[in-house]
Design a protein around this motif. Structure first.
Motif, PDB file in Angstrom:
ATOM      1  N   GLU A   1       0.920  -0.856   0.175  1.00  0.00           N
ATOM      2  CA  GLU A   1       0.099   0.090  -0.331  1.00  0.00           C
ATOM      3  C   GLU A   1       1.485   1.053  -0.014  1.00  0.00           C
ATOM      4  O   GLU A   1       1.762   1.351   0.898  1.00  0.00           O
ATOM      5  CB  GLU A   1      -1.073   0.076   1.106  1.00  0.00           C
ATOM      6  CG  GLU A   1      -1.960   0.935   1.089  1.00  0.00           C
ATOM      7  CD  GLU A   1      -2.296   1.031   2.357  1.00  0.00           C
ATOM      8  OE1 GLU A   1      -3.893   1.808   2.578  1.00  0.00           O
ATOM      9  OE2 GLU A   1      -1.728   0.613   3.862  1.00  0.00           O
ATOM     10  N   SER A   2       0.972   1.898  -1.218  1.00  0.00           N
ATOM     11  CA  SER A   2       1.427   3.118  -0.930  1.00  0.00           C
ATOM     12  C   SER A   2       1.323   4.057   0.569  1.00  0.00           C
ATOM     13  O   SER A   2       0.127   4.453   0.706  1.00  0.00           O
ATOM     14  CB  SER A   2       1.267   3.746  -2.318  1.00  0.00           C
ATOM     15  OG  SER A   2       0.490   5.266  -1.898  1.00  0.00           O
ATOM     16  N   VAL A   3       1.726   4.653   1.104  1.00  0.00           N
ATOM     17  CA  VAL A   3       1.369   5.009   1.848  1.00  0.00           C
ATOM     18  C   VAL A   3       2.063   7.312   2.193  1.00  0.00           C
ATOM     19  O   VAL A   3       3.228   7.273   2.082  1.00  0.00           O
ATOM     20  CB  VAL A   3       2.094   5.791   2.977  1.00  0.00           C
ATOM     21  CG1 VAL A   3       2.420   6.243   4.359  1.00  0.00           C
ATOM     22  CG2 VAL A   3       1.909   3.788   3.548  1.00  0.00           C
ATOM     23  N   HIS A   4       1.148   8.041   1.884  1.00  0.00           N
ATOM     24  CA  HIS A   4       1.854   9.240   0.734  1.00  0.00           C
ATOM     25  C   HIS A   4       0.059  10.297   1.408  1.00  0.00           C
ATOM     26  O   HIS A   4      -0.859   9.684   1.919  1.00  0.00           O
ATOM     27  CB  HIS A   4       2.065   9.624  -0.722  1.00  0.00           C
ATOM     28  CG  HIS A   4       1.349   9.245  -1.362  1.00  0.00           C
ATOM     29  ND1 HIS A   4       0.970   7.922  -1.685  1.00  0.00           N
ATOM     30  CD2 HIS A   4      -0.198   9.702  -1.787  1.00  0.00           C
ATOM     31  CE1 HIS A   4      -0.076   7.815  -2.717  1.00  0.00           C
ATOM     32  NE2 HIS A   4      -0.886   8.789  -2.343  1.00  0.00           N
ATOM     33  N   GLY A   5       0.927  11.306   1.557  1.00  0.00           N
ATOM     34  CA  GLY A   5      -0.291  12.194   1.655  1.00  0.00           C
ATOM     35  C   GLY A   5      -1.265  12.467   2.720  1.00  0.00           C
ATOM     36  O   GLY A   5      -0.486  11.929   3.451  1.00  0.00           O
ATOM     37  N   GLN A   6      -2.570  12.091   2.922  1.00  0.00           N
ATOM     38  CA  GLN A   6      -3.663  11.918   4.060  1.00  0.00           C
ATOM     39  C   GLN A   6      -2.953  10.614   4.992  1.00  0.00           C
ATOM     40  O   GLN A   6      -3.312  10.610   5.943  1.00  0.00           O
ATOM     41  CB  GLN A   6      -4.649  12.066   3.396  1.00  0.00           C
ATOM     42  CG  GLN A   6      -5.676  12.133   4.552  1.00  0.00           C
ATOM     43  CD  GLN A   6      -5.462  14.232   5.227  1.00  0.00           C
ATOM     44  OE1 GLN A   6      -4.777  14.658   4.876  1.00  0.00           O
ATOM     45  NE2 GLN A   6      -5.743  13.851   6.392  1.00  0.00           N
TER      46      GLN A   6
ATOM     47  N   HIS B   1       5.017  19.527   6.953  1.00  0.00           N
ATOM     48  CA  HIS B   1       3.390  19.499   6.213  1.00  0.00           C
ATOM     49  C   HIS B   1       3.549  20.719   5.509  1.00  0.00           C
ATOM     50  O   HIS B   1       2.143  21.141   4.881  1.00  0.00           O
ATOM     51  CB  HIS B   1       2.284  18.813   6.957  1.00  0.00           C
ATOM     52  CG  HIS B   1       3.028  17.762   7.784  1.00  0.00           C
ATOM     53  ND1 HIS B   1       3.080  16.450   7.121  1.00  0.00           N
ATOM     54  CD2 HIS B   1       3.009  17.665   8.876  1.00  0.00           C
ATOM     55  CE1 HIS B   1       3.120  15.910   7.512  1.00  0.00           C
ATOM     56  NE2 HIS B   1       3.046  16.320   8.780  1.00  0.00           N
ATOM     57  N   GLY B   2       4.589  21.844   5.871  1.00  0.00           N
ATOM     58  CA  GLY B   2       4.181  23.588   5.363  1.00  0.00           C
ATOM     59  C   GLY B   2       3.463  23.798   5.884  1.00  0.00           C
ATOM     60  O   GLY B   2       2.416  24.874   4.958  1.00  0.00           O
ATOM     61  N   VAL B   3       2.537  23.545   6.758  1.00  0.00           N
ATOM     62  CA  VAL B   3       1.496  24.136   7.916  1.00  0.00           C
ATOM     63  C   VAL B   3       1.651  23.672   9.349  1.00  0.00           C
ATOM     64  O   VAL B   3       1.661  22.903   9.496  1.00  0.00           O
ATOM     65  CB  VAL B   3       0.064  23.091   7.151  1.00  0.00           C
ATOM     66  CG1 VAL B   3       0.141  21.933   7.236  1.00  0.00           C
ATOM     67  CG2 VAL B   3      -0.966  24.038   7.595  1.00  0.00           C
ATOM     68  N   THR B   4       1.236  24.934   9.932  1.00  0.00           N
ATOM     69  CA  THR B   4       1.158  24.697  11.512  1.00  0.00           C
ATOM     70  C   THR B   4       0.293  23.048  11.997  1.00  0.00           C
ATOM     71  O   THR B   4      -1.450  23.133  11.021  1.00  0.00           O
ATOM     72  CB  THR B   4       0.920  26.287  11.870  1.00  0.00           C
ATOM     73  OG1 THR B   4      -0.441  26.552  11.838  1.00  0.00           O
ATOM     74  CG2 THR B   4       1.212  26.853  11.719  1.00  0.00           C
ATOM     75  N   MET B   5       0.223  22.843  12.872  1.00  0.00           N
ATOM     76  CA  MET B   5      -0.701  22.067  13.805  1.00  0.00           C
ATOM     77  C   MET B   5      -1.776  22.382  13.750  1.00  0.00           C
ATOM     78  O   MET B   5      -3.075  21.983  13.638  1.00  0.00           O
ATOM     79  CB  MET B   5      -0.120  21.634  14.873  1.00  0.00           C
ATOM     80  CG  MET B   5       0.306  20.094  14.893  1.00  0.00           C
ATOM     81  SD  MET B   5       1.411  19.442  16.513  1.00  0.00           S
ATOM     82  CE  MET B   5      -0.223  18.486  15.795  1.00  0.00           C
ATOM     83  N   GLU B   6      -1.909  23.810  14.323  1.00  0.00           N
ATOM     84  CA  GLU B   6      -2.862  24.367  15.031  1.00  0.00           C
ATOM     85  C   GLU B   6      -4.042  24.991  13.563  1.00  0.00           C
ATOM     86  O   GLU B   6      -5.192  24.795  13.646  1.00  0.00           O
ATOM     87  CB  GLU B   6      -2.732  25.739  14.865  1.00  0.00           C
ATOM     88  CG  GLU B   6      -2.290  25.357  16.690  1.00  0.00           C
ATOM     89  CD  GLU B   6      -0.932  25.479  16.746  1.00  0.00           C
ATOM     90  OE1 GLU B   6      -0.368  25.696  15.527  1.00  0.00           O
ATOM     91  OE2 GLU B   6      -0.056  25.684  17.941  1.00  0.00           O
TER      92      GLU B   6
END
Lengths: 602, 379
Positions: B302-307, B333-338
């Motif tokens: 299973e490819s594991v990427h993105g979501q 991820h280029g985005v904060t957790m918040e």
């Protein structure tokens, strides 16, 4: 083709009495379809759901070319009919397009309640009825007994009843011969202006709305101008065709024929079932008698599990309604469930099917509320209200009287089960009308029953108490005053409007208690304790609590467990989607239907 | 033995000299082929079933074969040039899983010689009746002997598996179990909750003996008691079901929880290479057939990427006391957790299930207790 060589007929039968198998044999014998083409189950039941459940929901038509032993060729149109009581409305539509009907009765079972009802409908339409006693190959077959039963109960002459075994093909040529000999040919005027009855419609992505028609007078071909008599809207026919089965264009449809026309009609609402299509330039003077509007008996709320699917749900309902005139819906708002639709159905099966089709064919996740009948409320100020949703009930002090729909129910059952059936009817607030012996061992019971009890679990109970031998038919009789009250459910102190039900006063206590117990087991544990209460007005009559969610099985998760664990959690999340947040509490879809399965645990 | 070594050979050849143990390939990459030359491995875990059931010569053969692949790896830790220890401690952590009944002094010596640095012994319970019901092949006394034997063979990093939520246990019993476990002074303790899966022999036994796992309130109390007793005794509750003396956290398992890449060898084994996870065929016949035909015996990939990758990352990270570090999250991820989780995150923090210290978001004890019910919010 000359009208004298056309026969239009349908088959009336109880579920499992062999209608579809008989239809298959006819298709095979006439060479309409080869045995190989027939290989996958019944041809007439096209809808995936129909195949799975072995029932007919939508009526379907099929054209057969048949060369009789004498050498004459005939055009036979078989128009299928649904067998379930919910779809009586569709039955009357098929009947209006036919001149005759095969009455198929199982030689081992005899006449059933719904068969009887449908035969009466056919007689009202002046159809020629040919009795066919099927399944004579079975060891327990009693064709003579059944023949007598038909004669005595329906009053049909059965001296020429045909004995068949659709399974092994016995009697099939005789059936075809009888169709030709006994069913009258259509008697339209081929020279008169084109006039046809729309008995069904469907939507085709390429051709637009298709009108399924029975041509009464005149004829129609590609390029003709037509108009709908109810709206006077004009269209140009882009295709005329027949059901072979499947849709196949033909040169021309003439008086007496059954087929379809496509006319670039954008919306199926413009090809209203029951309407008359006529010649665009030379309209008929009067429309054909239409159909009575199907009246929904049962209502429930349909809500998208995800609020932003609301528009998709509306589109899906619009599309379904194109093929299902009996489906009604209007927007409704619930405090608990948000925006959705109140939908009216012919019965529980119909509701179930619409729900399943919405989910399957339109990929919607839905939350449905428990079904309700339509109540009439006489308010203290004299005003009369009709409510199809318990949540809309006015406050008690404003209510003078509540009336509920009663049906005239008829149950046919072997005599040894009369006791259990009477007991069941009494439990369900039934009022005994009378009882007739159809034969020495078969009894026909008549009761007046509240419709709300029938939609509750009556049918399942009836089946289980009679080991499946009883058959039921009913029709709406009248509204009667009953001692009814609204039972509210409070979850975590908040009234959940979508869980309210209307019940008989004597049953409120018991049902309220059962409902909260059931809800306790259905509502998943939350992070805090959740009380579930049943109340009448402000008086709480039952209380349970959902204990706080504490445990998770805390399991290990190493290299080999990651994928499996993630998938398990994803599945769990998928299940959660079906839940509705009411206040702070997640309530699953099953909870809204809980009221229907209260007696399961008894 | 041959099969595992054949599988190992396939991976090795597939990507030149990149190497990995039974599992645990730090930095192993899979670009089209399998491993890249610069890949090296740092930890080995020999488990999944009980390798110590094997006869000595087979055991030795497998380890030798696996470690041979490490030869020539430039930076294999603990293995300098000219080192002539037979197999050497090529890995920084090399764990072998063992069941008490299967150990002998000579097997233990063999493991030590082969470079095995860590031993994991399943005690589960010290109650013979419970052990018998669980279908364990050993008694409490077997465990004691094995433990002492392993210590004398020189194992200084040992894990002890314990199980809670067992049926029919007197209230004080779990505390005694914990005390007994502590008396062995293990460096690491893994704590598992008994769960009776449908269709397993245990489920049959449970039904026949009319036994069921302890109720959830009991399990909760036992989990909390273990937390208190073990923390008190100097262990860090570093993962939802693992405790360790400082510095003895399992490096291999932490690698799993940090989404690390690893190679899994053997029937039914699972691995994670760059961009995908795979599982080997579990049936021995199919597994062998593939290998004999020169193919990798993979049954699912299973490819594991993105979501999906993010879901796994969160699912695993929140098992760890450290939880998710905000800065690396932003970098990855280029985005904060918040921003990514918004109200979902805030709600769980307000409920006290997660804690935010500004630098990282980590689970609380309550959070762990209800892990399954909120973790999917991050999927």
């Amino acid at each position: 083709m000359n009208q004298e060589n056309i026969r239009n007929f349908c088959i009336i039968a109880h579920i499992d009495h062999g209608k579809s198998t008989l239809a298959d044999r006819l298709l095979e014998y006439t060479g309409t379809l080869s045995a190989r083409e027939m290989s996958t189950k019944q041809v007439l039941d096209q809808m995936e759901l129909e195949k799975e459940r072995g029932i007919t929901i939508k009526l379907t038509a099929v054209r057969m070319n048949y060369t009789a032993p004498g050498g004459d060729t005939y055009l036979l149109n078989l128009i299928d009919t649904p067998g379930h009581v919910d779809f009586n409305y569709e039955v009357s539509r098929s009947l209006a397009a036919c001149e005759g009907a095969l009455l198929v009765v199982d030689a081992t079972q005899g006449i059933e309640a719904q068969t009887l009802a449908n035969v009466y409908l056919a007689l009202e339409h002046d159809l020629e009825i040919i009795p066919v006693i099927n399944k004579i190959d079975l060891p327990s077959a009693d064709p003579e007994g059944v023949r007598k039963e038909i004669e005595e109960v329906i009053g049909l002459d059965c001296s020429e009843a045909i004995l068949t075994s659709a399974k092994d093909g016995t009697g099939i040529p005789e059936v075809l011969q009888a169709v030709i000999d006994r069913i009258p040919c259509p008697a339209g005027d081929a020279e008169a202006p084109f006039k046809a009855l729309i008995f069904d419609s469907s939507f085709d992505a390429y051709r637009g709305a298709l009108s399924y028609i029975r041509v009464m007078d005149g004829g129609v071909a590609k390029g003709d101008a037509i108009q709908m008599m109810s709206s006077a809207k004009r269209y140009e026919v882009i295709e005329a065709g027949a059901f072979v089965p499947g849709l196949k264009p033909v040169e021309r449809l003439e008086a007496g024929m059954v087929g379809y026309v496509a006319a670039s009609i954008k919306n199926v609402k413009e090809t209203r079932v029951g309407d008359t299509i006529t010649d665009g330039d030379r309209p008929a003077s009067a429309p054909l008698p239409g159909y009575r509007q199907a009246t929904p008996m049962v209502y429930c709320g349909l809500y998208p599990a995800e609020a932003n699917d609301y528009d998709r749900l509306r589109d899906a309902l619009d599309k379904l309604q194109l093929n299902d005139a009996a489906l009604l819906y209007e927007p409704e708002t619930s405090v608990a469930l948000g925006f959705g639709y109140r939908c009216g159905f012919l019965g529980l099966l119909h509701m179930d099917i619409v729900h399943e089709r919405l989910e399957r064919e339109y990929d919607l996740a839905l939350v449905t509320t428990a079904p309700s009948v339509v109540y009439e409320i006489i308010q203290t100020n004299g005003e009369k209200l009709r409510i199809d949703n318990p949540a809309k009930m006015p406050p008690v002090q404003k209510i003078e009287e509540i009336l509920e729909p009663f049906v005239a129910a008829s149950v046919m059952v072997p005599s040894e089960y009369v006791g259990p059936v009477m007991e069941l009817c009494r439990d369900k607030r039934g009022v005994f009308v009378n009882m007739e012996y159809m034969t020495a061992t078969r009894v026909h019971l008549h009761y007046d029953l509240p419709l709300s009890e029938i939609i509750y679990d009556f049918f399942d109970e009836l089946k289980s108490r009679t080991r499946g031998y009883a058959s039921l038919d009913y029709e709406l009789k009248e509204y009667r005053a009953s001692d009814l009250i609204k039972l509210d459910i409070l979850v975590n102190g908040d009234e959940v409007d979508a869980l309210s039900i209307i019940v008989h006063k004597d049953k409120a206590q018991v049902r309220g208690r059962k409902l909260v117990v059931r809800l306790r087991s259905l509502i998943p544990r939350q992070m805090f304790e959740v009380p579930v209460q049943a109340a009448i007005g402000t008086r709480v009559i039952a209380r349970e609590s959902v204990k706080a969610y504490r445990k998770n099985v805390i399991d290990k998760c190493y290299g080999g467990d990651v994928t499996r664990k993630r998938k398990l959690l994803e599945k769990q999340k998928e299940g959660k989607k079906r839940m509705k947040m009411v206040g702070n509490v997640e309530i699953p879809q099953e909870a809204f239907m809980a009221v229907l399965s209260l007696d399961d645990e008894d | 033995m041959k099969a595992i070594l054949m599988e190992w050979e396939l991976y090795r050849r597939g990507g030149a000299s990149g190497t990995a143990g039974v599992s645990g390939a730090d930095g192993a990459t899979a670009a089209g082929g399998l491993t890249r030359p610069e890949a090296r491995w740092s930890t080995v875990y020999f488990g999944g079933g009980t390798p110590t059931y094997l006869d000595e010569d087979i055991l030795e053969g497998i380890i030798a074969g696996l470690l041979r692949g490490a030869e020539g790896t430039p930076s294999a830790p603990g293995r300098g040039k000219g080192d002539d220890t037979p197999y050497a401690a090529a890995a920084a952590e090399f764990t072998v899983e063992a069941n008490p009944g299967t150990l002998t002094e000579s097997k233990l010596r063999l493991l030590r010689r082969a470079g095995c640095s860590r031993l994991s012994l399943g005690a589960q319970s010290f109650d013979d009746q419970a052990l018998a019901w669980l279908g364990r092949g050993h008694g409490a006394e077997d465990f004691r002997q094995a433990w002492v034997m392993a210590r004398s063979a020189g194992f200084a990093n040992m894990n002890l598996d314990l199980m809670y939520g067992l049926p029919d246990q007197a209230p004080g019993h779990w505390r005694e179990t914990l005390e007994e476990a502590l008396a062995f002074r293990p460096e690491h303790i893994s704590l598992y909750q008994l769960s009776i899966e449908e269709g397993t022999p245990l489920a049959g036994l449970a039904a026949a003996g009319q036994k069921s796992a302890a109720d959830e309130e009991t399990c909760r109390q036992q989990y909390l008691l273990a937390h208190d007793a073990l923390t008190e005794a100097g262990y860090r509750h570093y993962e939802i079901s693992n405790y360790a003396k400082p510095g003895f956290e399992s490096r291999h398992n932490t690698h799993y929880w940090r989404m690390g890449l690893y190679l899994g060898l053997g029937a039914g084994a699972a691995g994670h290479l760059r961009g995908f996870r795979y599982t080997n065929k579990a049936d021995l016949e199919g597994y062998l057939r593939d290998l004999e035909g020169g193919a990798l015996p993979i049954s699912e990939k299973e490819s594991v990427h993105g979501q999906t990758a993010l879901a796994e990352e969160m699912m695993l990270a929140f098992r760890l006391r450290e939880g998710v570090e905000k800065a690396p999250f932003l970098a990855r991820h280029g985005v904060t957790m918040e921003r990514k989780y918004g109200e979902t995150l805030a709600k769980r923090i307000r409920a006290g299930l997660l804690e935010d210290d500004g630098e990282r978001v980590s689970p609380s004890l309550e959070g762990w207790l209800s892990y399954n019910s909120w973790i999917t919010d991050f999927f």
